[in-house]
Design a protein around this motif. Sequence first.
Motif, PDB file in Angstrom:
ATOM      1  N   LYS A   1       0.964  -1.119  -0.107  1.00 40.22           N
ATOM      2  CA  LYS A   1      -0.013   0.157   0.111  1.00 40.22           C
ATOM      3  C   LYS A   1       0.903   1.351  -0.166  1.00 40.22           C
ATOM      4  O   LYS A   1       2.093   1.354   0.611  1.00 40.22           O
ATOM      5  CB  LYS A   1      -0.873  -0.025   1.396  1.00 40.22           C
ATOM      6  N   SER A   2       0.310   2.303  -0.631  1.00 43.95           N
ATOM      7  CA  SER A   2       1.076   3.435  -0.748  1.00 43.95           C
ATOM      8  C   SER A   2       1.223   4.426   0.394  1.00 43.95           C
ATOM      9  O   SER A   2      -0.046   4.485   0.970  1.00 43.95           O
ATOM     10  CB  SER A   2       0.797   4.240  -1.933  1.00 43.95           C
ATOM     11  N   PHE A   3       2.022   4.793   1.120  1.00 46.54           N
ATOM     12  CA  PHE A   3       2.324   5.809   2.019  1.00 46.54           C
ATOM     13  C   PHE A   3       1.714   7.282   1.748  1.00 46.54           C
ATOM     14  O   PHE A   3       0.652   7.644   2.766  1.00 46.54           O
ATOM     15  CB  PHE A   3       3.641   5.910   2.534  1.00 46.54           C
ATOM     16  N   VAL A   4       1.834   7.452   0.698  1.00 41.71           N
ATOM     17  CA  VAL A   4       1.228   8.843   0.251  1.00 41.71           C
ATOM     18  C   VAL A   4      -0.361   8.888   0.070  1.00 41.71           C
ATOM     19  O   VAL A   4      -0.960   9.500   0.538  1.00 41.71           O
ATOM     20  CB  VAL A   4       2.029   9.404  -1.032  1.00 41.71           C
ATOM     21  N   ALA A   5      -0.778   7.860  -0.410  1.00 42.63           N
ATOM     22  CA  ALA A   5      -2.153   7.514  -0.585  1.00 42.63           C
ATOM     23  C   ALA A   5      -2.876   7.243   1.004  1.00 42.63           C
ATOM     24  O   ALA A   5      -4.008   8.064   1.308  1.00 42.63           O
ATOM     25  CB  ALA A   5      -2.394   6.302  -1.387  1.00 42.63           C
ATOM     26  N   ALA A   6      -2.318   6.553   1.826  1.00 44.46           N
ATOM     27  CA  ALA A   6      -2.601   6.474   3.162  1.00 44.46           C
ATOM     28  C   ALA A   6      -2.959   7.887   3.979  1.00 44.46           C
ATOM     29  O   ALA A   6      -3.679   8.092   4.354  1.00 44.46           O
ATOM     30  CB  ALA A   6      -1.925   5.319   3.861  1.00 44.46           C
ATOM     31  N   LEU A   7      -1.805   8.571   3.513  1.00 41.48           N
ATOM     32  CA  LEU A   7      -1.872   9.739   4.395  1.00 41.48           C
ATOM     33  C   LEU A   7      -2.685  10.946   3.964  1.00 41.48           C
ATOM     34  O   LEU A   7      -3.390  11.458   4.618  1.00 41.48           O
ATOM     35  CB  LEU A   7      -0.244  10.466   4.160  1.00 41.48           C
ATOM     36  N   LEU A   8      -2.901  11.050   2.750  1.00 43.78           N
ATOM     37  CA  LEU A   8      -3.742  11.878   1.894  1.00 43.78           C
ATOM     38  C   LEU A   8      -5.245  11.662   2.398  1.00 43.78           C
ATOM     39  O   LEU A   8      -5.981  12.402   2.700  1.00 43.78           O
ATOM     40  CB  LEU A   8      -3.542  11.884   0.497  1.00 43.78           C
ATOM     41  N   LEU A   9      -5.708  10.102   2.161  1.00 45.91           N
ATOM     42  CA  LEU A   9      -6.880   9.593   2.603  1.00 45.91           C
ATOM     43  C   LEU A   9      -7.190  10.123   3.959  1.00 45.91           C
ATOM     44  O   LEU A   9      -8.183  10.398   4.370  1.00 45.91           O
ATOM     45  CB  LEU A   9      -6.867   8.230   2.480  1.00 45.91           C
ATOM     46  N   CYS A  10      -6.231  10.025   4.951  1.00 43.29           N
ATOM     47  CA  CYS A  10      -6.361  10.124   6.297  1.00 43.29           C
ATOM     48  C   CYS A  10      -6.363  11.645   6.475  1.00 43.29           C
ATOM     49  O   CYS A  10      -7.658  12.021   7.333  1.00 43.29           O
ATOM     50  CB  CYS A  10      -5.028   9.843   7.250  1.00 43.29           C
TER      51      CYS A  10
ATOM     52  N   ILE B   1       0.493   6.810  10.817  1.00 43.86           N
ATOM     53  CA  ILE B   1       0.967   6.891   9.549  1.00 43.86           C
ATOM     54  C   ILE B   1       1.979   7.954   9.137  1.00 43.86           C
ATOM     55  O   ILE B   1       2.987   7.427   8.556  1.00 43.86           O
ATOM     56  CB  ILE B   1      -0.236   7.547   8.490  1.00 43.86           C
ATOM     57  N   ILE B   2       2.344   8.966   9.699  1.00 44.02           N
ATOM     58  CA  ILE B   2       3.363   9.818   9.552  1.00 44.02           C
ATOM     59  C   ILE B   2       4.616   9.193   9.983  1.00 44.02           C
ATOM     60  O   ILE B   2       5.734   9.353   9.640  1.00 44.02           O
ATOM     61  CB  ILE B   2       3.184  11.259  10.283  1.00 44.02           C
ATOM     62  N   SER B   3       4.539   8.489  11.257  1.00 39.81           N
ATOM     63  CA  SER B   3       5.728   7.982  12.162  1.00 39.81           C
ATOM     64  C   SER B   3       6.192   6.847  11.316  1.00 39.81           C
ATOM     65  O   SER B   3       7.040   5.997  11.710  1.00 39.81           O
ATOM     66  CB  SER B   3       5.582   7.797  13.359  1.00 39.81           C
ATOM     67  N   GLY B   4       5.369   6.120  10.307  1.00 40.64           N
ATOM     68  CA  GLY B   4       5.663   4.928   9.798  1.00 40.64           C
ATOM     69  C   GLY B   4       5.202   3.656  10.529  1.00 40.64           C
ATOM     70  O   GLY B   4       5.914   2.451  10.331  1.00 40.64           O
ATOM     71  N   LYS B   5       4.300   3.762  11.532  1.00 38.74           N
ATOM     72  CA  LYS B   5       3.943   2.731  12.424  1.00 38.74           C
ATOM     73  C   LYS B   5       2.535   2.132  11.931  1.00 38.74           C
ATOM     74  O   LYS B   5       1.960   1.083  12.465  1.00 38.74           O
ATOM     75  CB  LYS B   5       3.841   3.224  13.756  1.00 38.74           C
ATOM     76  N   PHE B   6       1.886   2.894  11.161  1.00 34.87           N
ATOM     77  CA  PHE B   6       0.371   2.043  10.567  1.00 34.87           C
ATOM     78  C   PHE B   6       0.427   0.963   9.775  1.00 34.87           C
ATOM     79  O   PHE B   6       1.497   0.925   9.049  1.00 34.87           O
ATOM     80  CB  PHE B   6      -0.322   3.427   9.698  1.00 34.87           C
ATOM     81  N   THR B   7      -0.259  -0.048  10.256  1.00 29.51           N
ATOM     82  CA  THR B   7      -0.304  -1.235   9.312  1.00 29.51           C
ATOM     83  C   THR B   7      -1.373  -1.587   8.600  1.00 29.51           C
ATOM     84  O   THR B   7      -2.459  -0.881   8.702  1.00 29.51           O
ATOM     85  CB  THR B   7      -0.034  -2.482  10.131  1.00 29.51           C
TER      86      THR B   7
ATOM     87  N   SER C   1      -4.135  -4.645   6.804  1.00 26.09           N
ATOM     88  CA  SER C   1      -5.070  -5.626   7.488  1.00 26.09           C
ATOM     89  C   SER C   1      -4.086  -6.874   7.609  1.00 26.09           C
ATOM     90  O   SER C   1      -4.537  -7.622   8.337  1.00 26.09           O
ATOM     91  CB  SER C   1      -6.158  -6.053   6.438  1.00 26.09           C
ATOM     92  N   GLU C   2      -2.861  -6.918   6.917  1.00 29.45           N
ATOM     93  CA  GLU C   2      -2.002  -8.179   7.014  1.00 29.45           C
ATOM     94  C   GLU C   2      -0.923  -8.050   8.161  1.00 29.45           C
ATOM     95  O   GLU C   2      -0.134  -8.812   8.273  1.00 29.45           O
ATOM     96  CB  GLU C   2      -1.552  -8.632   5.814  1.00 29.45           C
ATOM     97  N   GLY C   3      -0.889  -6.686   8.804  1.00 30.23           N
ATOM     98  CA  GLY C   3       0.141  -6.379   9.547  1.00 30.23           C
ATOM     99  C   GLY C   3       1.299  -5.931   8.995  1.00 30.23           C
ATOM    100  O   GLY C   3       2.343  -5.772   9.817  1.00 30.23           O
ATOM    101  N   LYS C   4       1.426  -5.617   7.962  1.00 25.92           N
ATOM    102  CA  LYS C   4       2.541  -5.114   7.111  1.00 25.92           C
ATOM    103  C   LYS C   4       2.593  -3.692   7.298  1.00 25.92           C
ATOM    104  O   LYS C   4       1.567  -2.895   7.246  1.00 25.92           O
ATOM    105  CB  LYS C   4       2.526  -5.466   5.587  1.00 25.92           C
ATOM    106  N   VAL C   5       3.602  -2.997   7.370  1.00 27.22           N
ATOM    107  CA  VAL C   5       3.731  -1.476   7.967  1.00 27.22           C
ATOM    108  C   VAL C   5       3.717  -0.676   6.494  1.00 27.22           C
ATOM    109  O   VAL C   5       4.222  -1.065   5.546  1.00 27.22           O
ATOM    110  CB  VAL C   5       5.120  -1.440   8.372  1.00 27.22           C
ATOM    111  N   ILE C   6       2.772   0.231   6.476  1.00 27.28           N
ATOM    112  CA  ILE C   6       2.689   1.221   5.278  1.00 27.28           C
ATOM    113  C   ILE C   6       3.615   2.295   5.765  1.00 27.28           C
ATOM    114  O   ILE C   6       3.375   3.189   6.649  1.00 27.28           O
ATOM    115  CB  ILE C   6       0.961   1.709   5.167  1.00 27.28           C
ATOM    116  N   SER C   7       4.776   2.135   5.004  1.00 29.63           N
ATOM    117  CA  SER C   7       5.781   3.317   5.103  1.00 29.63           C
ATOM    118  C   SER C   7       6.247   3.919   3.976  1.00 29.63           C
ATOM    119  O   SER C   7       6.216   3.357   3.059  1.00 29.63           O
ATOM    120  CB  SER C   7       6.691   2.979   6.378  1.00 29.63           C
ATOM    121  N   ALA C   8       6.923   5.132   4.119  1.00 29.85           N
ATOM    122  CA  ALA C   8       7.453   5.721   3.095  1.00 29.85           C
ATOM    123  C   ALA C   8       8.851   5.219   2.759  1.00 29.85           C
ATOM    124  O   ALA C   8       9.291   5.416   1.617  1.00 29.85           O
ATOM    125  CB  ALA C   8       7.689   7.359   3.242  1.00 29.85           C
ATOM    126  N   ASN C   9       9.467   4.436   3.502  1.00 26.45           N
ATOM    127  CA  ASN C   9      10.715   3.875   3.421  1.00 26.45           C
ATOM    128  C   ASN C   9      10.708   2.636   2.395  1.00 26.45           C
ATOM    129  O   ASN C   9      10.388   1.627   2.781  1.00 26.45           O
ATOM    130  CB  ASN C   9      11.749   3.685   4.486  1.00 26.45           C
TER     131      ASN C   9
END
Length: 71
Positions: A6-15, A55-61, A63-71
């Motif tokens: 999943k895209s970090f930018v998409a998650a951030l903008l949706l939030c 989301i900003i800190s890179g800790k948001f996961t 549904s499978e527990g995988k981290v959604i991060s920019a890195n």
Amino acid sequence: MEKSSKSFVAALLLCIFLSGLSGHRFYAGKVGTAILQIITLGGLGIWWLIDLIMIISGKFTDSEGKVISAN
């Protein structure tokens, strides 16, 4: 932890822009908690703020527990 496809930018903008509709949680595949977040109005804004910080800190996961991060 494994990184989500999943895209970090998409998650951030949706939030930010669809916070009232829990767009970021639906995007991450967390449908149950997304519906709860809508019903409680984002925990009166607190739940939404916590999600935004996670989301900003890179800790948001997804549904499978995988981290959604920019890195």
